[in-house]
Design a protein around this motif. Sequence first.
Motif, short mmCIF file in Angstrom:
data_model
loop_
_atom_site.label_atom_id
_atom_site.label_comp_id
_atom_site.label_asym_id
_atom_site.label_seq_id
_atom_site.Cartn_x
_atom_site.Cartn_y
_atom_site.Cartn_z
N ASP A 76 8.96 54.50 0.95
CA ASP A 76 7.72 53.78 0.62
C ASP A 76 7.94 52.31 0.32
O ASP A 76 6.96 51.58 0.10
CB ASP A 76 6.96 54.43 -0.54
N ASP A 77 9.20 51.84 0.28
CA ASP A 77 9.45 50.41 0.17
C ASP A 77 8.98 49.70 1.44
O ASP A 77 9.08 50.26 2.55
CB ASP A 77 10.93 50.11 -0.04
N SER A 78 8.49 48.48 1.30
CA SER A 78 8.10 47.66 2.45
C SER A 78 9.08 46.51 2.62
O SER A 78 9.64 46.01 1.64
CB SER A 78 6.68 47.12 2.27
N ALA A 79 9.25 46.09 3.86
CA ALA A 79 10.16 44.97 4.15
C ALA A 79 9.69 44.26 5.41
O ALA A 79 9.16 44.89 6.34
CB ALA A 79 11.59 45.47 4.33
N VAL A 80 9.90 42.95 5.42
CA VAL A 80 9.59 42.14 6.61
C VAL A 80 10.81 42.13 7.52
O VAL A 80 11.92 41.80 7.08
CB VAL A 80 9.19 40.71 6.21
N VAL A 81 10.60 42.54 8.77
CA VAL A 81 11.69 42.61 9.74
C VAL A 81 11.47 41.56 10.82
O VAL A 81 10.34 41.42 11.33
CB VAL A 81 11.77 44.01 10.38
N GLU A 82 12.52 40.83 11.18
CA GLU A 82 12.46 39.84 12.26
C GLU A 82 13.41 40.28 13.37
O GLU A 82 14.54 40.70 13.09
CB GLU A 82 12.83 38.46 11.75
N TRP A 83 12.96 40.16 14.63
CA TRP A 83 13.80 40.57 15.75
C TRP A 83 13.53 39.70 16.97
O TRP A 83 12.54 38.97 17.03
CB TRP A 83 13.58 42.04 16.08
N VAL A 84 14.44 39.77 17.93
CA VAL A 84 14.33 39.04 19.19
C VAL A 84 14.38 40.05 20.32
O VAL A 84 15.27 40.92 20.34
CB VAL A 84 15.48 38.02 19.34
N ASP A 85 13.41 39.99 21.25
CA ASP A 85 13.41 40.97 22.34
C ASP A 85 14.33 40.51 23.48
O ASP A 85 14.97 39.45 23.38
CB ASP A 85 11.99 41.26 22.83
N ASP A 86 14.38 41.31 24.56
CA ASP A 86 15.35 41.01 25.61
C ASP A 86 14.95 39.82 26.48
O ASP A 86 15.71 39.42 27.38
CB ASP A 86 15.59 42.25 26.49
N THR A 87 13.78 39.23 26.22
CA THR A 87 13.41 37.98 26.92
C THR A 87 13.64 36.77 26.04
O THR A 87 13.35 35.65 26.45
CB THR A 87 11.94 38.03 27.36
#
Length: 369
Positions: A341-352
């Motif tokens: 139930d913890d929340s977190a901001v996730v940042e990612w880069v896609d394959d483009t």
Amino acid sequence: MQSGGRAFVLTLVAAGAWLFATPLGPGVLGIDSPIQEPAPAPAPVVEPPPLTLDELSARVDPTVVTLAASAGFSGVAGTGFVVAPDGIVLTNFHVVENATEISAVHMGNGLIYDATVLGYDKSRDVAVVQLITAADLPVVELAPDPLPDVGDAVVAVGNASGAGVLVPAPGAVTALDQQVRTRSSVDGSANTLDKMIRVDADVRAGDSGGPLFDAWGRVVGVNTAGLSDEARNGTEFSPPQAPEAYAVPISEAVAVLDQVVAGQSGGTVHVGPTPYFGVSVRDVSVFENKPAMGAAVVSVTSDSPAEALGLSAGDVIVRFDGAEIGSSPDLSEALLGRRPDDSAVVEWVDDTGVSSSGTVTLAAGTPTA
């Protein structure tokens, strides 16, 4: 055994020793510093005679539990030992890894307890388990020294072969501070363990998580790894190998225990229910349109928080709730301190090469790293 005491040096300080002469009468001198008798030497510590195997079993068996952990259609049999009267038990992490249900049979009172995982450290293969509703259980005695000496007699006690009966395996310490590569007999996963005690006791499957006792019934380690059945029994191509097994030093296990009891996730120790994200990842290297560092997503589990977030195979996670993710272990470490139930901001880069971010709410999972 290694001494746990400290040496004290007694120094005579000449500047502090003064004699004062006082006239007592004609021609008589007196010394007003009393003459002190030398302190008696401390009596040497004498260990009682070592226990026989029957005496040791009678003393320690009531502090041991057999464990059964299930995950879906698979199950694991192991061992644990009681370290607090309210049913706190130490065992191996690999005994309870991914377990959805855990039960324990107390070998002293014969009662069956449901159990839950309070915390764990996969890197040291240690888990802390709570026997639900347990009270007033006898507890093990821990060895007074951090480590035994090479050559010390030891006895491994556990649920050998998962038969539900405690079997003692006597032996001796053959080496300290060993690194060993282990492989799970359940799923074949590998793990490297450091600082291990090596013994020549015949530790078998099912003994995992059980206590390694010294000659006086005090715990010096947690039985963790032994020979496979093929190595123990030999094959048509190779003869049987001499017994060889490894145990986590009890000081390492107690360090995990103390952190779990204190409720402090940190380092490689996770405390409390395990959060579930739903991705498998690997490290990345420099390649086209991708960051040079991060946790590359290999797969995303259906109906998982990661899928709801929008992650896909090929994405690279570069930040988790503000913490930079440079490798797959960084993501595991970031999750260690989290709970369901913890929340977190996730940042990612896609394959483009396009960057994205979103907020994920973690679900409840099973003990894993």
